[in-house]
Enzyme design. Structure first.
Site, short mmCIF file in Angstrom:
data_model
loop_
_atom_site.label_atom_id
_atom_site.label_comp_id
_atom_site.label_asym_id
_atom_site.label_seq_id
_atom_site.Cartn_x
_atom_site.Cartn_y
_atom_site.Cartn_z
N GLU A 50 25.95 24.24 20.22
CA GLU A 50 26.17 22.79 20.06
C GLU A 50 24.97 21.97 20.55
OE1 GLU A 50 30.23 24.74 20.41
OE2 GLU A 50 28.30 24.90 21.46
N PHE A 112 43.90 25.05 29.69
CA PHE A 112 42.78 25.92 29.30
C PHE A 112 41.67 25.10 28.64
CE2 PHE A 112 40.97 28.68 25.86
CZ PHE A 112 40.26 29.55 26.70
N GLN A 113 40.45 25.24 29.12
CA GLN A 113 39.25 24.55 28.63
C GLN A 113 39.30 23.04 28.87
OE1 GLN A 113 38.72 25.96 24.50
NE2 GLN A 113 37.21 27.42 25.28
N VAL A 381 8.30 20.71 24.41
CA VAL A 381 7.82 20.21 25.69
C VAL A 381 7.03 21.31 26.38
CG1 VAL A 381 8.62 19.59 28.02
CG2 VAL A 381 9.60 18.47 26.03
N PHE A 466 2.83 24.95 31.00
CA PHE A 466 2.67 23.64 31.63
C PHE A 466 3.13 23.70 33.09
CE2 PHE A 466 3.13 19.10 32.29
CZ PHE A 466 2.12 18.58 31.50
#
Length: 573
Positions: A50, A112-113, A381, A466
């Site tokens: 996600e 749950f969750q 980045v 970096f």
């Protein structure tokens, strides 16, 4: 005619102009995903994570300026969206997130969750609301869409799975999307700005992402004021091209010429930028700032004048009352500095016939030369940002996307997915670091799953480059930076993606040409120099001291070979 809340949601998104939803399916999202399947008006972009979905949606919003949508299932599913949504919010791009939720009857009793997404998403959004009843959805959804578009950021709808399947009687309205307004300061403020610019003898313009669509006005203002133009990284794609007044970037990845043009002015006009690094602002200049965000005015430095407005509308108003200057000495000095800085940087982007080291500057220069005129570039980045900032040429049609404000690792390939899904016929190139690419490597499979011909160029230097440089610059021994990488090209072949590995600079150009010409997705594994130094535009005595401390510690720690390698890479060019 009644419809489920999910059907109303999809129909509303369709009428708003949404073309895609990025996400991962889950049981609490079943109503939404099934409504998308049945209507067939909006594509479901099947991601592997996600967070990747949110970054991909943000890239679409960046490129089009239109609302983009991502979705996650309840609990961990929608929590994974948060990092990508932070990037969207801080980049000022309009994104709607559908955070599905546990059954409404189970909220508040440790199901749950269970999480509280209406609280968790507050910090990365302009608007977040729980839909407790299906009859609330039309009002909440319309408001979320308007806020995301008008405020240029994130809005989140928290939708329990059972509510998504509930029937409602509501029609989708005809109007939902507000148009961008004309936003300029009042006449008095315009006169004050003109007065400040007219009185100054050495004006420098500092341009950021808010300069999109104002290229002509900025060039004309620079011509009248004989002013050099410095830009931030986010301003590069909008202001660097066709610009005879360009003197480069400033900041940690910028040019010495950009730094000097700001430090030597007596008036600085900031246009659409909230540049964060205070050390780069002038100490003895009057500073004026134009921005659409009131919170950005004076956020980084004390102002003599702050004006609320878009750059284009404000400059349209002030240009007629700005007097044309005749003294161009400040501009001429800045252009001479820029020519010297550009020559020095370009000399590092070469490779001799007998060289056995692939320098990242050379990689980026070749990619810039060989890529399409309307290519979309994403950059990770870390060190890829440095080389993209300094060596990628823009022309008004090329686009650049990165996590420039949020500074998240692993953004480039994910944003490339959104860019390619949005523009399937354009060349999309991800300038990935090996650390960033491997962090979210699961969504590399999305390229084959969704048939996206993204070209992923991995700078394989075997380190978090970096971070390693930051440690050395601050006098620390580099620790925990090593990356034990596989042969990424062989890995790509095993996944059904064309893999190409380059270990010699003499083979690099042909490899890039082959990668860019390939019809499907490609991973180009470029084994590049680990010890490449990227010097900031201005070095201080303190920085030199700390780097000296690093070299002494390295010798005492038995790392003399590392110092010899660093010298070979950077001094024997």
């Amino acid at each position: 005619m009644s419809k489920t809340a999910s059907e109303y949601l999809v129909e509303t998104l369709e009428k708003t102009g949404v073309k895609r939803v990025y996400g991962v399916v889950g049981d609490s999202l079943n109503g939404v995903s099934d409504a998308l399947r049945r209507r067939k008006s909006i594509d479901w972009i099947h991601m592997r994570h996600e967070e990747a979905a949110a970054f991909a949606a943000g890239a679409e919003a960046h490129l089009t300026g239109n609302l983009a949508v991502c979705a996650g299932s309840c609990g961990p599913g929608n929590l994974h969206l948060i990092n990508g949504l932070f990037d969207c919010q801080r980049s000022g791009v309009p994104v709607l997130a559908i955070a599905s939720h546990i059954p409404s009857s189970e909220i508040g009793i440790d199901y749950f969750q269970a999480t509280h997404p209406e609280s968790l998403f507050k910090e990365c959004s302009h608007y977040v609301e729980l839909v407790s009843s299906a009859n609330q959805l039309p009002q909440i959804l319309k408001r979320a869409i308007r806020v995301a578009i008008a405020k240029r950021g994130v809005a989140v709808i928290v939708l329990p799975g059972d509510v998504a399947l509930t029937k409602i009687d509501a029609d989708v309205p005809e109007w939902m999307v507000p148009a961008a307004p004309v936003l300029r300061p009042g006449a008095t403020e315009i006169e004050q700005l003109a007065g400040l610019l007219n009185e100054a003898s050495r004006v420098t313009l500092f341009c950021g992402a808010g300069c999109a669509g104002a290229h002509a006005q900025i060039i004309e203002l620079a011509r009248k004021l004989k002013a050099p133009i410095v830009h931030s990284f986010r301003g590069k794609e909008f202001i660097e091209y066709d610009n005879p007044y360009d003197v480069g970037m400033t900041g940690l990845v910028g040019f010495a010429s950009g730094y000097a043009a700001m430090k030597n002015c007596d008036a600085l006009l900031m246009l659409g930028t909230d540049f964060p690094y205070r050390a780069f602002y002038p100490e003895n200049a009057k500073i004026a700032q134009v921005d659409v965000r009131p919170e950005a005015l004076g956020n980084r430095c004390s102002l003599h004048l702050g004006l609320l407005g878009t750059v284009r509308d404000t400059l349209d108003a002030v240009l007629p009352v700005v007097k044309e200057k005749t003294d161009s000495s400040h501009l001429n000095d800045a252009l001479i500095d820029y020519k010297k800085a550009r020559k020095a940087l370009d000399s590092l982007a070469e490779s001799g016939p007998n060289s056995n080291i692939i320098h990242p500057q050379y990689v980026t220069r070749l990619v810039s030369e060989l890529a399409a005129d309307d290519a979309v570039f994403t950059c990770d980045v870390g060190t890829p940002i440095i080389w993209t900032a300094r060596y990628l040429k823009v022309n008004g049609r090329r686009r650049i996307i990165g996590s420039f404000n949020h500074g998240s690792m692993a953004n480039a390939m994910l944003q490339a997915i959104g860019a390619q899904a949005t523009y399937p016929d354009r060349q999309v190139i991800s300038m990935s670091g090996d650390g960033g690419f491997s962090m979210m490597m699961g969504d590399f499979l999305t390229l084959t799953q969704m048939g996206l011909p993204v070209k992923v160029i991995v700078l394989n230097n075997g380190t978090l480059g970096f971070v390693e440089m930051e440690m050395k610059a601050n006098g620390f021994l580099d620790t925990g930076c090593d990356l034990k990488n596989p042969n990424f090209a062989l890995m790509a072949d095993a996944m059904g993606v064309r893999g190409i590995r380059v270990e010699k600079p003499q083979e690099l150009k042909a490899a890039i040409e082959t990668a860019l010409a390939h019809k499907g997705p490609v991973l180009l594994d470029v084994v590049s120099a680990r010890q490449e130094l990227a010097m900031p535009p201005k070095t201080t005595v303190d920085e030199a001291y700390h780097f000296g401390m690093f070299t002494m510690k390295a010798v005492l720690d038995g790392r003399a070979a590392q110092l010899i390698d660093l010298a070979k890479v950077n001094l024997t060019r």
